[in-house]
Design a protein around this motif. Structure first.
Motif, PDB file in Angstrom:
ATOM      1  N   ARG A 203      51.148 -38.809  -8.398  1.00 16.11           N
ATOM      2  CA  ARG A 203      50.761 -39.423  -9.776  1.00 16.11           C
ATOM      3  C   ARG A 203      49.565 -38.095 -10.230  1.00 16.11           C
ATOM      4  O   ARG A 203      49.502 -38.105 -11.291  1.00 16.11           O
TER       5      ARG A 203
ATOM      6  N   ASN B  37      47.119 -43.418 -20.662  1.00 12.55           N
ATOM      7  CA  ASN B  37      48.524 -43.795 -19.707  1.00 12.55           C
ATOM      8  C   ASN B  37      48.091 -43.292 -18.590  1.00 12.55           C
ATOM      9  O   ASN B  37      47.818 -45.103 -17.614  1.00 12.55           O
ATOM     10  N   GLU B  38      48.273 -42.858 -18.312  1.00 12.18           N
ATOM     11  CA  GLU B  38      48.100 -41.913 -16.630  1.00 12.18           C
ATOM     12  C   GLU B  38      47.272 -42.350 -16.540  1.00 12.18           C
ATOM     13  O   GLU B  38      46.870 -42.666 -14.543  1.00 12.18           O
TER      14      GLU B  38
ATOM     15  N   GLU C 241      46.995 -46.192 -15.055  1.00 14.63           N
ATOM     16  CA  GLU C 241      47.348 -46.261 -13.932  1.00 14.63           C
ATOM     17  C   GLU C 241      46.691 -45.867 -12.591  1.00 14.63           C
ATOM     18  O   GLU C 241      47.335 -46.851 -11.912  1.00 14.63           O
TER      19      GLU C 241
ATOM     20  N   TYR D 177      61.272 -46.351 -13.921  1.00 14.96           N
ATOM     21  CA  TYR D 177      59.712 -46.361 -13.761  1.00 14.96           C
ATOM     22  C   TYR D 177      59.429 -44.983 -13.890  1.00 14.96           C
ATOM     23  O   TYR D 177      59.713 -43.854 -13.953  1.00 14.96           O
ATOM     24  N   SER D 178      58.121 -44.254 -14.692  1.00 15.00           N
ATOM     25  CA  SER D 178      57.692 -43.105 -14.926  1.00 15.00           C
ATOM     26  C   SER D 178      57.707 -41.839 -14.252  1.00 15.00           C
ATOM     27  O   SER D 178      57.952 -40.727 -13.432  1.00 15.00           O
ATOM     28  N   SER D 179      57.710 -43.058 -12.280  1.00 15.35           N
ATOM     29  CA  SER D 179      56.304 -41.935 -11.547  1.00 15.35           C
ATOM     30  C   SER D 179      56.561 -43.402  -9.910  1.00 15.35           C
ATOM     31  O   SER D 179      56.756 -44.353 -10.492  1.00 15.35           O
TER      32      SER D 179
ATOM     33  N   SER E  88      54.203 -45.531 -10.220  1.00 16.05           N
ATOM     34  CA  SER E  88      54.367 -47.019 -10.770  1.00 16.05           C
ATOM     35  C   SER E  88      55.375 -47.768 -10.814  1.00 16.05           C
ATOM     36  O   SER E  88      54.905 -49.196 -10.593  1.00 16.05           O
TER      37      SER E  88
ATOM     38  N   VAL F 172      54.298 -51.283 -12.566  1.00 19.44           N
ATOM     39  CA  VAL F 172      54.434 -50.792 -14.049  1.00 19.44           C
ATOM     40  C   VAL F 172      55.690 -50.298 -14.662  1.00 19.44           C
ATOM     41  O   VAL F 172      55.891 -49.152 -14.349  1.00 19.44           O
ATOM     42  N   SER F 173      56.221 -50.948 -15.426  1.00 18.38           N
ATOM     43  CA  SER F 173      57.823 -50.446 -15.639  1.00 18.38           C
ATOM     44  C   SER F 173      57.984 -49.355 -17.129  1.00 18.38           C
ATOM     45  O   SER F 173      57.425 -50.318 -18.148  1.00 18.38           O
TER      46      SER F 173
END
Length: 470
Positions: free
Chosen positions: A73, A113-114, A117, A256-258, A261, A266-267
């Motif tokens: 991340r 947002n990143e 997270e 999921y972005s990563s 996540s 966190v979807s």
């Protein structure tokens, strides 16, 4: 003469009855040694069992998973910040000032947002680290106590049995090391296998990732992994399919972005739905699914078909497999104790694309492997027939054009024991690569050529292993 014999017998009987009784002999045994404390040994055994159950491989891998997710991340955040800086430098090239400002605002929103997270990931990492520190302190204290108690109990080993066993174990270990050095041989170099430049599969290490995701313990059957040929901008995405109805059916894929996540649950962007009903025509049946080129491949509900669901257009196209293909839980993966229901079709990916593993009545239950040709509508390509019985296998995966099969050893270990090379047609039954499991069952197993990882779905947990080639 007769009278003499009678008188002698009478005299003998009289003498026998009148003989005085023998004196009883008794001796007294005094044990100078203390009685063995069986109850104390039982308590020690109970404490060892409790300590062992608290210190599990899952706890170590959980920490490693969080660190790996944080590492990836942070790398992604760094890339996004660099892109934003480049865009600000080139702001004059936009068609209008408004477009440039809009792009900057969106980029900042993504970065915000990143960072949120990352904070969630760090919070979870701190919490897990504190729990592990407490566990380590408690375990150290328990081990010290157990060591002292065992040393005290060794005093009762007056015949030196335990000491002799310890000496024998040390001698055996030294002998094994000496023998290994003497018999060391250089492994011959083998030509590359299959359809990619990598050599043969040497080992599988890990687990590298272990997480219960968003729904700990909720959905026993499912699959997860990465798209080997992702769409632009989705290179770091992960996908997850959970069988949400009776451990058999599903009607959406979750994105999921990563990796971080996925780990913290966190979807984004969430679910992509195939149909509002579950199950129904062309929804998912069984856990052996894969994502490739932005499309999900799976066993269509109640049919001997492969379905291809395009996540962008939300359209489904189908391919019927050869006549006699077993489906609806008639050709499952199994081990000695049980079978995995609705595992008739196993979709797999590797460097060259999508494959399907199945069995037919004509092949008497042996594994059949077919290549799926790329396109909006799947087409069956070349097919290979093997001599391995499908019910003797717990899972399969593809890597470099080679089919690998696993089998159940025990609750802690699974073995990759079989391979079939699609280039040479060679079968091997003695691969002998062992995988340490985090839970008893592996419901699905997918290879990701993007990072050479094996993604396993194990009793609702997501686990990944590193694949090592020669």
């Amino acid at each position: 003469m007769k009278l003499y014999v009678i008188i002698s017998l009478w005299a003998l009987l009289t003498f026998t009855h009148q003989a005085p009784p023998r004196e009883k002999c008794a001796c007294e045994l005094n044990n100078s040694e203390k009685a063995f404390p069986h109850e104390k040994l039982r308590i020690v055994e109970t404490n060892v069992s409790d300590c062992n159950s608290n210190i599990t491989p899952q706890k170590t891998v959980e920490l490693e998973s969080l660190l790996l997710g944080l590492e990836r991340r942070l790398s992604q955040l760094n890339k996004d910040v660099l892109i934003l800086e480049e865009e600000e430098e080139d702001d004059g090239e936009f068609s209008s000032l408004d477009d440039g400002e809009l792009y900057g605002v969106l980029s900042l929103y993504v970065i915000e947002n990143e960072m949120t997270e990352i904070k969630q990931l760090i919070d979870k990492l701190n919490s897990t680290t504190q729990q592990h520190q407490i566990l380590t302190a408690n375990a150290t204290e328990q081990l010290d106590n157990l060591k002292a108690e065992m040393q005290e109990l060794e005093r009762f080993d007056t015949m030196q049995v335990i000491k002799g066993q310890q000496v024998n174990s040390a001698l055996k270990a030294d002998l094994f090391k000496c023998n290994k050095k003497m018999n060391t041989t250089v492994t011959p170099t083998e030509p590359p296998q299959g359809t990619c430049p990598r050599s043969r599969l040497l080992n599988v290490t890990g687990p590298r990732v272990y997480t219960a995701g968003e729904y700990p313990g909720s959905y026993a059957y499912g699959a997860w992994g990465r798209d080997p040929r992702p769409e632009e901008g989705k290179e770091s995405w992960y996908w997850l399919v959970m069988l949400t109805s009776s451990n058999i059916y599903a009607h959406y894929v979750r994105l999921y972005s990563s990796l971080s996540s996925l780990i913290i649950g966190v979807s984004v962007p969430g679910n992509v739905q195939i149909h509002s009903s579950n199950p129904t025509t062309n929804t998912i049946q069984g856990p052996n699914n894969v994502l490739y080129g932005g499309a999900l491949y799976y066993n269509c509900y109640n049919q001997d078909y492969v379905c291809r669901f395009n996540l962008t257009t939300k359209s489904v196209t189908t391919l019927q497999l050869p006549k006699g293909t077993r489906y609806n839980s008639k050709g499952n993966f199994c081990h000695l104790e049980e079978c995995y229901p609705y595992t008739d079709l196993d979709l797999a990916t590797d460097e060259s694309g999508v494959w399907v593993v199945y069995t037919t009545t004509q092949d008497f239950g042996n594994l059949v492997l077919s290549k799926l040709e790329e396109g909006e509508t799947p087409v069956l390509g070349k097919t290979w027939r093997t001599s391995i019985y499908k019910r003797a296998v717990t899972n399969t995966f593809m890597a470099c054009g080679v089919l690998y099969a696993t089998r159940y050893i025990n609750k802690e270990v699974e073995e990759i024991f079989y391979s079939f090379n699609t280039v040479t047609g060679q079968e091997k039954f003695n691969i002998g690569i062992f995988m340490n499991k985090m839970s008893t069952n592996i419901q699905s197993l997918n290879y990701s050529p993007v990072d050479q990882m094996l993604h396993a779905y194990c009793d609702s947990n997501m686990v990944s292993y590193k694949v090592l080639f020669g």
